[in-house]
Write an enzyme that holds these catalytic residues in place. Sequence first.
Site, PDB file in Angstrom:
ATOM      1  N   HIS A 105      41.147   0.288  -5.085  1.00  0.00           N
ATOM      2  CA  HIS A 105      42.465  -0.265  -5.392  1.00  0.00           C
ATOM      3  C   HIS A 105      43.057  -1.038  -4.233  1.00  0.00           C
ATOM      4  O   HIS A 105      43.755  -2.025  -4.433  1.00  0.00           O
ATOM      5  CB  HIS A 105      43.425   0.849  -5.818  1.00  0.00           C
ATOM      6  CG  HIS A 105      43.175   1.316  -7.207  1.00  0.00           C
ATOM      7  ND1 HIS A 105      42.206   2.240  -7.503  1.00  0.00           N
ATOM      8  CD2 HIS A 105      43.735   0.961  -8.383  1.00  0.00           C
ATOM      9  CE1 HIS A 105      42.191   2.440  -8.810  1.00  0.00           C
ATOM     10  NE2 HIS A 105      43.116   1.677  -9.368  1.00  0.00           N
ATOM     11  N   GLY A 106      42.827  -0.590  -3.030  1.00  0.00           N
ATOM     12  CA  GLY A 106      43.425  -1.327  -1.928  1.00  0.00           C
ATOM     13  C   GLY A 106      43.021  -0.758  -0.593  1.00  0.00           C
ATOM     14  O   GLY A 106      42.611   0.398  -0.492  1.00  0.00           O
TER      15      GLY A 106
END
Lengths: 486, 325
Positions: free
Chosen positions: A323-324
């Site tokens: 996701h990040g």
Amino acid sequence: MSFNSIHFLIFFPVVVTLYFALPFRYRWIWLLGASYYFYMSWRPEYAVLLIISTLIDYYAGLGIAASRGHARRRMFLLMSLVTNFSLLFVFKYFNFFNSALRGFFSWLHLPYAVPDVDVLLPVGISFYTFQTLSYTFEVYLGRKDVERHLGYFALYVVYFPQLVAGPIERPQRLLSQLKQKHVFDYDRVTRGLRLMLWGMFKKVVIADRLAIVVNQVYAQPADYGGLALWIGTVFFAFQIYCDFSGYSDIAIGAARVMGIDLMKNFDRPYLAGSIREFWGRWHISLSTWFRDYVYIPLGGNRRGLGRWQWNILLTFILSGLWHGANWTFLVWGALHGFYYLLFKWTAGARSRVSRAWRLERFPGLRNGLAVAVTFTLVCLAWIFFRANTLGDAFVIISRISGGLGQPLIFDLKSPGYIGVPWPEFVFSLGLILFLMAVQVFQGRGGLQARFIRQPVWIRWPVYIILTLTIMNLGISEEIPFIYFQF
Amino acid sequence: MKRFILKLFLFSAVIVALQYVMPLPRDLRFKVTKIETILRWKPDVIYFGDSTLNWAAPSDPVKLTMPELLKSLLPGSVVVKLVHSSYQMAIYKENLRFFLLKKYYPQCVIFPINLRSFSPLWEWQPLWQFEEEVTLINSMLEGWIWFYKPLTVFKLNHLRLTGYEYMRKKVYMGDKEVGRVRDFDNPDYFTATDENIRRQMLFRYMYPLSEDHRFIRAMLDIVRMSKAAGVEPVFYVTPIDYQTGARYAGPAFTDQVEKNVAFIQRVLLAEGVEVLDLSRSLGTQDFSWPEDVPKVLYPNEHLKLRGRLFVVKKLYEFMRLKNLP
């Protein structure tokens, strides 16, 4: 180009009209051009990354198919993995690891002079990288024939409805559909448009509205009491759901209009009764990707309890990192992995409690409790996902666990203002209840089918009200789709 | 397909017809009313500004704001303030354009020039780009206000610069590049250390000005539009807390401020408009930021009563020299 833009409202009808108007043999060219245009309207230069990814995996696929020896096939797979993950690393993760290294060196009082790279994260890089990798994996595993037509393969990578935020498709499903001839089908087109309308409603009316409170509260969590932070977190849970599932609905609807079925990405996740069930309903295309290409190759549950637990944890941590590039996502993933195991470890104890309290006699109550517990755990994890830093996340958790604190403040000029006046707040709560009511009815089966069977004087007013609500109660502020940043 | 196109056309027609009878959303109604009220009142003087125009310090014995003070000096004239969330010359220009196209010609329009407004912070911060209001003004002028809201929902009013691009804008001290906006506009500045105050003063006031700056261009447009319509524009440079600036950023702060004011005066004088310079006319004791609640970490232009009285008196004298209003 974002789905909720005038640009897209013009782009989509033009693409669809010409798609059906063109002879079949030219359609892939048209869709490929349109998809590149769609992507390049953000930053044209990043189309180069798409082209690199496409070419690498196209040739990796051909190489794998042409190789007889296992080592050679593996070499082509590695070539694809190394190239794709290198691009992902440079554009998404380099600064994260660099700053971790810088911190480590500084802790050791050693000099460290590697500068960060100043690059904009290419929109959707994680999505298209995973989609193109899934092709190489499938060819490598012998589950998909190699695609020899570069044009169709390129279209598989960049097909615009799902290019920047999924669903992450598999080649078996999407490639074959792209090659089929689709004729204009009234029912299919209207079903697609209906889904797009519902997705747009979820995004611009619900998600963007909830974002106002969420952004306000999460910007300075130390200024808020437990109640405001709880509300901010629950609002975020629904914001991210409506934002992402709204995007997926529009993507699936847009593809359906053109005759292509994309996979379902969400299935009423907040009605899940366990974390395992939640992950079967939330971002399904990503969870199945991790299941098929990470968890199962790691050995899944076939190598003993200890190894299984490790596999679960690792898969969830990697999914968080997907996701990040931030510790907050990593903790979020790890927390879900822990929840997953916790549900497994406590299965016996939970059924003993259930028996002791005779909950079997009240299945509705038992399911309700399970849903409530799961939702609470998911919300606690969302705190890490949404917080700007780990420090902020811990502030929020300590505030929430310290009680409700001060009442909600709706006065713009007072410290602790929640971001909206009270009528707007009540309206937001109403929208959440409306959404949940729709989902409960969907769960009872056939809401959509029943709706379609209704006479036109029932269906049309619903369409009109939804459209006018989007047009007049949608949020004007620029609130990008959350998953674009991944 | 024919059936589909027919139904789609019918559906669109129903939506368009219903949109015409829909009431304007509350937030939009408020914005429209703000502009239309001025058009209805047709005041003699319009006084543009930001929260500084509404300000009264907690310790002020009298809470009169600057427009109210000016009104008391001009008893025969109607003075109306037009306040935005920040000083921004481009949106003043759009407002003026609207009034002039609607055939309303005030006797004079006051444009305060806040030196901070030329910094990247105020020029490009997404919150203060006012593109939505520009679109609204256009919709009111061109008669499509009923479709303004839906069109903004679908992002007709794109930001000129996204938050990402804003964070990457270069920051200059004089002619020297000293970093990007993200180095100055970030949570590190939630604590006002001496170094942070120095850097904020640099970020907010020590940029170089040139004729390319869009607010300079907007100022020149204002002058040309006003002159063509027979409206007198009054420009004055607002006081800034230069003492704090010089204390933390050194003499270079005052030098750069002087240069920027001289530049503004020069370009406007070339168009025949004189600018009243109050930039270094007040000391720190006349600014209310040190005592404001909630606490303000860095200097702004909010004034205590003594400061407000001083500015209004100077402004009044300046207007009298021009026989205004």
